[in-house]
Structure formats: structure tokens, C-alpha cells
Design a protein around this motif. Structure first.
Motif, short mmCIF file in Angstrom:
data_model
loop_
_atom_site.label_atom_id
_atom_site.label_comp_id
_atom_site.label_asym_id
_atom_site.label_seq_id
_atom_site.Cartn_x
_atom_site.Cartn_y
_atom_site.Cartn_z
N UNK A 86 16.33 -1.46 -6.61
CA UNK A 86 16.64 -0.58 -5.48
C UNK A 86 17.67 -1.23 -4.59
N UNK A 87 18.13 -0.48 -3.61
CA UNK A 87 19.05 -1.01 -2.63
C UNK A 87 18.90 -0.26 -1.33
N UNK A 88 19.60 -0.75 -0.31
CA UNK A 88 19.58 -0.07 0.97
C UNK A 88 20.35 1.24 0.86
N UNK A 89 20.12 2.15 1.78
CA UNK A 89 20.72 3.49 1.72
C UNK A 89 22.24 3.44 1.64
N UNK A 90 22.86 2.43 2.25
CA UNK A 90 24.31 2.35 2.20
C UNK A 90 24.80 1.55 0.99
N UNK A 91 23.87 1.14 0.12
CA UNK A 91 24.23 0.38 -1.09
C UNK A 91 23.31 0.74 -2.23
N UNK A 92 23.07 2.00 -2.47
CA UNK A 92 22.20 2.40 -3.57
C UNK A 92 22.84 2.03 -4.89
N UNK A 95 0.96 -8.71 15.42
CA UNK A 95 1.57 -8.14 14.21
C UNK A 95 1.18 -9.00 13.02
N UNK A 96 0.76 -8.39 11.92
CA UNK A 96 0.41 -9.18 10.74
C UNK A 96 1.64 -9.89 10.17
N UNK A 97 1.40 -11.01 9.51
CA UNK A 97 2.49 -11.77 8.90
C UNK A 97 3.11 -11.01 7.74
N UNK A 98 2.33 -10.17 7.06
CA UNK A 98 2.83 -9.36 5.96
C UNK A 98 2.38 -7.93 6.14
N UNK A 99 3.26 -7.02 5.73
CA UNK A 99 2.98 -5.59 5.83
C UNK A 99 3.22 -4.97 4.46
N UNK A 100 2.25 -4.22 3.98
CA UNK A 100 2.40 -3.51 2.71
C UNK A 100 2.99 -4.39 1.63
N UNK A 101 4.03 -3.87 0.95
CA UNK A 101 4.67 -4.64 -0.12
C UNK A 101 5.94 -5.33 0.36
N UNK A 102 6.11 -5.43 1.68
CA UNK A 102 7.29 -6.09 2.23
C UNK A 102 7.18 -7.60 2.07
N UNK A 103 8.30 -8.26 1.80
CA UNK A 103 8.27 -9.73 1.72
C UNK A 103 8.08 -10.31 3.12
N UNK A 104 7.72 -11.58 3.22
CA UNK A 104 7.58 -12.19 4.55
C UNK A 104 8.94 -12.29 5.23
N UNK A 105 9.09 -11.63 6.37
CA UNK A 105 10.38 -11.61 7.08
C UNK A 105 10.25 -12.04 8.53
N UNK A 106 9.06 -12.39 8.95
CA UNK A 106 8.85 -12.83 10.32
C UNK A 106 8.23 -11.75 11.18
N UNK A 107 7.47 -12.17 12.13
CA UNK A 107 6.73 -11.23 12.96
C UNK A 107 7.62 -10.31 13.82
N UNK A 108 8.72 -10.80 14.41
CA UNK A 108 9.56 -9.88 15.19
C UNK A 108 10.12 -8.74 14.33
N UNK A 109 10.56 -9.08 13.13
CA UNK A 109 11.09 -8.04 12.23
C UNK A 109 9.98 -7.11 11.78
N UNK A 110 8.81 -7.67 11.45
CA UNK A 110 7.67 -6.84 11.08
C UNK A 110 7.32 -5.87 12.20
N UNK A 111 7.33 -6.36 13.43
CA UNK A 111 7.01 -5.53 14.58
C UNK A 111 7.99 -4.37 14.69
N UNK A 166 10.00 1.01 -0.31
CA UNK A 166 10.61 2.33 -0.55
C UNK A 166 11.13 2.92 0.77
N UNK A 167 10.39 2.71 1.84
CA UNK A 167 10.84 3.21 3.14
C UNK A 167 12.04 2.41 3.65
N UNK A 168 12.08 1.12 3.36
CA UNK A 168 13.24 0.30 3.73
C UNK A 168 14.47 0.80 2.99
#
Length: 73
Positions: free
Chosen positions: A66-72, A6-22, A33-35
Motif C-alpha cells: 500500500x501507499x499514502x493517498x498521494x503515492x498509491x 494514549x496507548x503506545x500502539x493502536x490497531x495495526x499501526x507500527x510504533x510511532x510515538x504517543x504524540x503521533x498516536x494521539x 488502511x485508514x492511513x
């Protein structure tokens, strides 16, 4: 998929660690935007995504008004 592959970074996501990226990749999530379409509990329910990763994602979303869906905003 091994986290080693798994790449260390994905798209415009901040670095959050490989397990979370996976976990996000497995769910088809590659952008902030998808998050934003997901809730905190939904993200935490993904194997590999913990409170620290969700906090980092929430901060990155807030920096973009932006915010998460439960905290827009």
C-alpha cells in the motif's frame, strides 16, 4: 487528551510515538488502511505527526503493498 493517556500502539499501526498516536486517534485513524486514505501532507498537518512518524507509516504501508493517498502503488 494527554499523551500519557494514549496507548503506545493502536490497531495495526507500527510504533510511532504517543504524540503521533494521539493525533491519529483524534482524527479517527486506527488502522493502516485508514492511513493509506490520507496524503503525506495531510498527515504532516496533524499536530504531533512529524516526518519520522510519516516515514514509519509509509514503510509499514509499503510492506503491505500500500501507499499514502498521494503515492498509491
Amino acid at each position: 487528551m494527554s499523551t500519557r493517556d494514549v496507548p503506545a500502539r493502536i490497531g495495526d499501526l507500527p510504533p510511532i510515538g504517543r504524540p503521533a498516536n494521539s493525533a491519529l486517534l483524534a482524527a479517527g485513524i486506527t488502522t493502516l488502511a485508514q492511513v493509506a486514505a490520507r496524503s503525506r501532507s495531510e498527515l504532516l498537518g496533524m499536530h504531533g505527526v512529524g516526518p519520522k512518524a510519516v516515514g514509519i507509516l509509509a514503510t509499514a504501508l509499503a510492506e503491505r503493498g500500500l501507499g499514502l493517498a498521494d503515492k498509491q502503488r
